[in-house]
Design a protein around this motif. Structure first.
Motif, PDB file in Angstrom:
ATOM      1  N   UNK A 126     -83.152 -27.198 -36.742  1.00  0.00           N
ATOM      2  CA  UNK A 126     -81.828 -26.683 -36.399  1.00  0.00           C
ATOM      3  C   UNK A 126     -81.166 -26.127 -37.662  1.00  0.00           C
ATOM      4  N   UNK A 127     -80.266 -25.204 -37.457  1.00  0.00           N
ATOM      5  CA  UNK A 127     -79.593 -24.540 -38.579  1.00  0.00           C
ATOM      6  C   UNK A 127     -78.935 -25.554 -39.512  1.00  0.00           C
ATOM      7  N   UNK A 128     -78.345 -26.586 -38.956  1.00  0.00           N
ATOM      8  CA  UNK A 128     -77.658 -27.599 -39.761  1.00  0.00           C
ATOM      9  C   UNK A 128     -78.621 -28.264 -40.746  1.00  0.00           C
ATOM     10  N   UNK A 129     -79.836 -28.572 -40.270  1.00  0.00           N
ATOM     11  CA  UNK A 129     -80.824 -29.205 -41.144  1.00  0.00           C
ATOM     12  C   UNK A 129     -81.259 -28.276 -42.265  1.00  0.00           C
ATOM     13  N   UNK A 130     -81.390 -26.987 -41.970  1.00  0.00           N
ATOM     14  CA  UNK A 130     -81.764 -26.032 -43.009  1.00  0.00           C
ATOM     15  C   UNK A 130     -80.665 -25.924 -44.068  1.00  0.00           C
ATOM     16  N   UNK A 131     -79.427 -25.967 -43.623  1.00  0.00           N
ATOM     17  CA  UNK A 131     -78.315 -25.894 -44.587  1.00  0.00           C
ATOM     18  C   UNK A 131     -78.291 -27.123 -45.489  1.00  0.00           C
ATOM     19  N   UNK A 132     -78.627 -28.295 -44.921  1.00  0.00           N
ATOM     20  CA  UNK A 132     -78.698 -29.509 -45.739  1.00  0.00           C
ATOM     21  C   UNK A 132     -79.790 -29.375 -46.794  1.00  0.00           C
ATOM     22  N   UNK A 133     -80.923 -28.787 -46.420  1.00  0.00           N
ATOM     23  CA  UNK A 133     -82.020 -28.621 -47.362  1.00  0.00           C
ATOM     24  C   UNK A 133     -81.708 -27.584 -48.435  1.00  0.00           C
TER      25      UNK A 133
ATOM     26  N   UNK B 263     -76.822 -18.631 -42.284  1.00  0.00           N
ATOM     27  CA  UNK B 263     -75.962 -18.356 -41.129  1.00  0.00           C
ATOM     28  C   UNK B 263     -76.108 -16.903 -40.673  1.00  0.00           C
ATOM     29  N   UNK B 264     -76.215 -15.997 -41.633  1.00  0.00           N
ATOM     30  CA  UNK B 264     -76.418 -14.588 -41.284  1.00  0.00           C
ATOM     31  C   UNK B 264     -77.740 -14.417 -40.534  1.00  0.00           C
ATOM     32  N   UNK B 265     -78.778 -15.080 -41.028  1.00  0.00           N
ATOM     33  CA  UNK B 265     -80.085 -15.005 -40.365  1.00  0.00           C
ATOM     34  C   UNK B 265     -80.020 -15.601 -38.965  1.00  0.00           C
ATOM     35  N   UNK B 266     -79.317 -16.732 -38.810  1.00  0.00           N
ATOM     36  CA  UNK B 266     -79.206 -17.381 -37.506  1.00  0.00           C
ATOM     37  C   UNK B 266     -78.464 -16.490 -36.512  1.00  0.00           C
ATOM     38  N   UNK B 267     -77.466 -15.758 -36.986  1.00  0.00           N
ATOM     39  CA  UNK B 267     -76.734 -14.855 -36.082  1.00  0.00           C
ATOM     40  C   UNK B 267     -77.641 -13.763 -35.530  1.00  0.00           C
ATOM     41  N   UNK B 268     -78.588 -13.312 -36.345  1.00  0.00           N
ATOM     42  CA  UNK B 268     -79.522 -12.288 -35.856  1.00  0.00           C
ATOM     43  C   UNK B 268     -80.464 -12.849 -34.795  1.00  0.00           C
ATOM     44  N   UNK B 269     -80.577 -14.173 -34.721  1.00  0.00           N
ATOM     45  CA  UNK B 269     -81.435 -14.817 -33.735  1.00  0.00           C
ATOM     46  C   UNK B 269     -80.663 -15.310 -32.517  1.00  0.00           C
ATOM     47  N   UNK B 270     -79.343 -15.019 -32.494  1.00  0.00           N
ATOM     48  CA  UNK B 270     -78.555 -15.361 -31.313  1.00  0.00           C
ATOM     49  C   UNK B 270     -77.627 -16.541 -31.448  1.00  0.00           C
ATOM     50  N   UNK B 271     -77.422 -17.053 -32.657  1.00  0.00           N
ATOM     51  CA  UNK B 271     -76.526 -18.196 -32.844  1.00  0.00           C
ATOM     52  C   UNK B 271     -75.088 -17.779 -32.607  1.00  0.00           C
ATOM     53  N   UNK B 272     -74.375 -18.545 -31.760  1.00  0.00           N
ATOM     54  CA  UNK B 272     -72.967 -18.313 -31.463  1.00  0.00           C
ATOM     55  C   UNK B 272     -72.135 -19.366 -32.202  1.00  0.00           C
TER      56      UNK B 272
ATOM     57  N   UNK C  33     -68.983 -19.844 -32.461  1.00  0.00           N
ATOM     58  CA  UNK C  33     -67.808 -20.390 -31.778  1.00  0.00           C
ATOM     59  C   UNK C  33     -68.151 -21.647 -30.978  1.00  0.00           C
ATOM     60  N   UNK C  34     -69.283 -21.640 -30.304  1.00  0.00           N
ATOM     61  CA  UNK C  34     -69.660 -22.793 -29.484  1.00  0.00           C
ATOM     62  C   UNK C  34     -70.427 -23.857 -30.233  1.00  0.00           C
ATOM     63  N   UNK C  35     -70.949 -23.532 -31.411  1.00  0.00           N
ATOM     64  CA  UNK C  35     -71.753 -24.478 -32.184  1.00  0.00           C
ATOM     65  C   UNK C  35     -71.500 -24.228 -33.672  1.00  0.00           C
ATOM     66  N   UNK C  36     -70.310 -24.602 -34.155  1.00  0.00           N
ATOM     67  CA  UNK C  36     -69.921 -24.228 -35.526  1.00  0.00           C
ATOM     68  C   UNK C  36     -70.830 -24.780 -36.625  1.00  0.00           C
ATOM     69  N   UNK C  37     -71.423 -25.954 -36.417  1.00  0.00           N
ATOM     70  CA  UNK C  37     -72.283 -26.558 -37.443  1.00  0.00           C
ATOM     71  C   UNK C  37     -73.742 -26.127 -37.328  1.00  0.00           C
ATOM     72  N   UNK C  38     -74.100 -25.527 -36.198  1.00  0.00           N
ATOM     73  CA  UNK C  38     -75.485 -25.133 -35.994  1.00  0.00           C
ATOM     74  C   UNK C  38     -76.410 -26.289 -35.695  1.00  0.00           C
ATOM     75  N   UNK C  39     -75.870 -27.374 -35.149  1.00  0.00           N
ATOM     76  CA  UNK C  39     -76.700 -28.543 -34.855  1.00  0.00           C
ATOM     77  C   UNK C  39     -77.573 -28.339 -33.627  1.00  0.00           C
ATOM     78  N   UNK C  40     -77.156 -27.451 -32.732  1.00  0.00           N
ATOM     79  CA  UNK C  40     -77.871 -27.262 -31.464  1.00  0.00           C
ATOM     80  C   UNK C  40     -78.658 -25.959 -31.425  1.00  0.00           C
TER      81      UNK C  40
END
Length: 265
Positions: free
Chosen positions: A193-200, A209-218, A220-227
């Protein structure tokens, strides 16, 4: 490009290569292209999909059956794999450690080591790992077991073993042996999950976060990227550079091995 490994309170020296990121990226992409061509030539992806159809009994399409045809599935792959796997796991070797200089202490120590090693070989954890790897080998025509040090496992840390799906691995297809030591590059697509990558990689938070947005991360609904999960390439590679004051008549090179993580192109 940096590679750090935490060892207690010490940090290993950084790996530093004197080259541009674009040059290294091109080096990686060339090996990826070679592997994709190898996959296409030998139809690995197609054969793996076909093997799964037979393993799970999905090769029968009842819609296309005639009224006089039997609804029968001969699951040869699973039956063969079940038989061979049981035979292989029943023949795991017993390791005997012999003492060096003959003494009571060395004999006792060798007995303790033998007991510890055989306990690991006969453990349920290892048998489950080998069971999964053996099944992957049957379906994917290869099996990959990855091991790494996990400092949070047990009281003092321990080695972690993991079976990697073949679809998440790209290797040096020109290697002469099925051993990573003879490969110039191994690419593992790791999904977290994005959150784990940010911790690393906290210093790369914005880029991730920019890369995750290109893959469809929203956001607003998941601010930490845990899901939201993303795949980042973990790349193990060998690199050679000409030594200082390189002489073609007496060529010398500096060889090194490294690991990097690559998201996107």
């Amino acid at each position: 490009m940096n590679d750090q490994e935490q060892k207690g309170d010490q940090v290993a020296p950084q790996l530093s290569l004197d080259l541009e990121d674009d040059q290294l990226a091109q080096f990686i992409e060339n090996y990826e292209k070679k592997y994709d061509e190898f996959d296409k030539l030998h139809k690995l992806t197609e054969r793996r999909k076909e093997n799964r159809k037979y393993f799970f009994g999905r090769q029968l399409d009842e819609v296309e059956l005639k009224e006089y045809e039997r609804r029968y599935v001969d699951n040869v792959i699973k039956e063969g794999e079940d038989t061979l796997r049981t035979l292989v796991l029943s023949r795991l070797p017993d390791i005997v450690v012999n003492p060096g200089p003959e003494s009571q202490i060395s004999r006792e120590m060798s007995d303790l080591i033998s007991e510890a090693v055989n306990k690991t070989l006969q453990s349920d954890e290892l048998k489950q790992l080998l069971t999964l790897a053996f099944r992957r080998h049957t379906l994917d025509l290869t099996a990959v077991i990855k091991y790494y040090w996990n400092p949070s496992k047990g009281k003092l840390g321990d080695i972690e073993w993991e079976v990697i799906p073949a679809k998440n691995i790209k290797i040096d297809s020109s290697a002469t042996r099925n051993n990573e030591r003879y490969m110039k590059m191994v690419i593992h697509e790791v999904e977290k999950c994005l959150y784990d990558w940010i911790i690393l990689f906290p210093q790369k938070e914005e880029q991730l976060k920019v890369f995750a947005r290109t893959k469809g991360w929203q956001e607003a609904g998941d601010p930490d990227g845990r899901a939201f999960s993303i795949r980042v390439q973990e790349i193990w590679f060998d690199w050679k550079e000409k030594a200082d004051n390189f002489d073609p008549e007496n060529p010398e090179f500096e060889s090194m091995s490294g690991i990097l993580w690559k998201a996107g192109k």
